[in-house]
Design a protein around this motif. Structure first.
Motif, short mmCIF file in Angstrom:
data_model
loop_
_atom_site.label_atom_id
_atom_site.label_comp_id
_atom_site.label_asym_id
_atom_site.label_seq_id
_atom_site.Cartn_x
_atom_site.Cartn_y
_atom_site.Cartn_z
N GLU A 117 6.18 20.76 -74.87
CA GLU A 117 7.52 20.86 -75.45
C GLU A 117 7.54 20.53 -76.94
N ILE A 118 6.41 20.12 -77.48
CA ILE A 118 6.35 19.65 -78.87
C ILE A 118 5.76 20.73 -79.76
N GLY A 119 6.46 21.01 -80.87
CA GLY A 119 5.95 21.97 -81.85
C GLY A 119 5.14 21.28 -82.93
N ALA A 120 5.57 20.08 -83.35
CA ALA A 120 4.88 19.32 -84.38
C ALA A 120 5.33 17.87 -84.32
N VAL A 121 4.48 16.99 -84.83
CA VAL A 121 4.81 15.58 -84.97
C VAL A 121 4.56 15.22 -86.43
N GLU A 122 5.58 14.68 -87.08
CA GLU A 122 5.51 14.38 -88.50
C GLU A 122 5.70 12.88 -88.70
N THR A 123 4.94 12.30 -89.61
CA THR A 123 5.10 10.89 -89.93
C THR A 123 5.46 10.76 -91.41
N GLU A 124 6.19 9.69 -91.71
CA GLU A 124 6.61 9.45 -93.09
C GLU A 124 6.76 7.95 -93.27
N THR A 125 6.33 7.47 -94.42
CA THR A 125 6.52 6.06 -94.74
C THR A 125 7.50 5.94 -95.89
N ALA A 126 8.26 4.88 -95.87
CA ALA A 126 9.23 4.66 -96.94
C ALA A 126 8.50 4.22 -98.21
N ARG A 127 8.99 4.67 -99.34
CA ARG A 127 8.36 4.30 -100.61
C ARG A 127 8.54 2.81 -100.85
N GLY A 129 10.07 -0.71 -98.88
CA GLY A 129 10.46 -1.21 -97.57
C GLY A 129 9.33 -1.04 -96.56
N LYS A 130 9.68 -1.31 -95.32
CA LYS A 130 8.67 -1.33 -94.25
C LYS A 130 9.06 -0.43 -93.09
N ARG A 131 9.61 0.73 -93.38
CA ARG A 131 10.03 1.66 -92.32
C ARG A 131 9.01 2.78 -92.17
N PHE A 132 8.58 2.99 -90.92
CA PHE A 132 7.63 4.05 -90.55
C PHE A 132 8.43 5.04 -89.71
N THR A 133 8.55 6.28 -90.16
CA THR A 133 9.34 7.28 -89.47
C THR A 133 8.44 8.28 -88.78
N VAL A 134 8.70 8.51 -87.49
CA VAL A 134 8.00 9.54 -86.72
C VAL A 134 9.05 10.54 -86.28
N THR A 135 8.79 11.82 -86.58
CA THR A 135 9.72 12.88 -86.21
C THR A 135 9.02 13.86 -85.28
N VAL A 136 9.63 14.10 -84.12
CA VAL A 136 9.09 15.06 -83.15
C VAL A 136 9.88 16.36 -83.33
N HIS A 137 9.18 17.45 -83.61
CA HIS A 137 9.81 18.76 -83.77
C HIS A 137 9.53 19.58 -82.51
N THR A 138 10.55 20.27 -82.02
CA THR A 138 10.39 21.14 -80.87
C THR A 138 10.35 22.59 -81.32
N PRO A 139 9.82 23.51 -80.51
CA PRO A 139 9.74 24.92 -80.90
C PRO A 139 11.10 25.58 -81.14
N ASP A 140 12.16 25.04 -80.57
CA ASP A 140 13.48 25.64 -80.77
C ASP A 140 14.21 25.07 -81.99
N ARG A 141 13.45 24.60 -82.97
CA ARG A 141 13.95 24.13 -84.27
C ARG A 141 14.86 22.92 -84.19
N ARG A 142 14.58 22.03 -83.30
CA ARG A 142 15.28 20.74 -83.23
C ARG A 142 14.27 19.66 -83.57
N GLU A 147 12.79 5.59 -86.52
CA GLU A 147 12.25 4.68 -87.53
C GLU A 147 11.85 3.37 -86.87
N ILE A 148 10.64 2.94 -87.20
CA ILE A 148 10.11 1.67 -86.71
C ILE A 148 9.94 0.77 -87.92
N GLU A 149 10.43 -0.43 -87.82
CA GLU A 149 10.27 -1.39 -88.92
C GLU A 149 9.02 -2.22 -88.67
#
Length: 175
Positions: A117-127, A129-142, A147-149
């Motif tokens: 069900e997963i199209g992509a998994v993207e990670t991002e760190t805040a410039r 602060g201490k927030r680690f963001t994980v974004t799960v993308h699905t094939p139907d563009r959702r 965010e994890i601190e």
């Protein structure tokens, strides 16, 4: 200026088109029909009992199948727990990525994605602060971000490497 195509009138409802709309207009049940009703109700009672028994049997079969599936899933989990697992959490949010897929939890809300069900998994760190963001993308563009601190910014590198190991092991297999 808006223009509508078609009729602007709404269909009429009421007693003019449906006599049953007005209470009391339907004829009373005749005495002959009342005499026939108990015999029909006895037949429907027997049919209802048979239907209830059939529903109980079907419910038992479904319950047994669900129990068997749960037991098989537990055995499968125990057999394949040797793969990489990524887990990160803070006071509100939690993310778990393992061989079953990715699970995101925020307060009392949860969502689970299987690898197909997963199209992509993207990670991002805040410039800052201490927030680690994980974004799960699905094939139907959702997309579903969480965010994890972290306790310290040094955890970001560790989390990135552990998540990459899980993605390399499981995400590529489903393609």
């Amino acid at each position: 200026m808006e223009q509508r195509i078609g009729s602007s009138s709404q269909p009429l409802e009421g007693a003019g088109f449906d006599p049953a709309f007005v209470p009391g207009l339907t004829p009373p049940v005749s005495m002959v029909k009342r005499a026939q009703q108990p015999a029909e109700s006895e037949e429907t009672d027997a049919e209802a009992v048979e239907a209830a028994e059939a529903a109980e049997v079907a419910a038992d079969v479904v319950e047994e199948a669900a129990e068997a599936a749960d037991e098989a899933a537990v055995e499968e989990d125990e057999a394949a727990d040797d793969g990489p697992v990524f887990e990160a959490s803070d006071r509100r949010a939690r993310i778990v990525a393992d061989r079953r897929g990715v699970r995101l939890c925020l307060d009392d809300q949860e969502c689970e994605f299987r690898w197909d069900e997963i199209g992509a998994v993207e990670t991002e760190t805040a410039r800052f602060g201490k927030r680690f963001t994980v974004t799960v993308h699905t094939p139907d563009r959702r997309w579903y971000p969480i965010e994890i601190e972290a306790a310290a910014r040094s955890r970001f590198a560790e989390w990135e490497s552990r998540l990459d190991a899980v993605l390399d092991a499981y995400f590529e297999e489903s393609d």
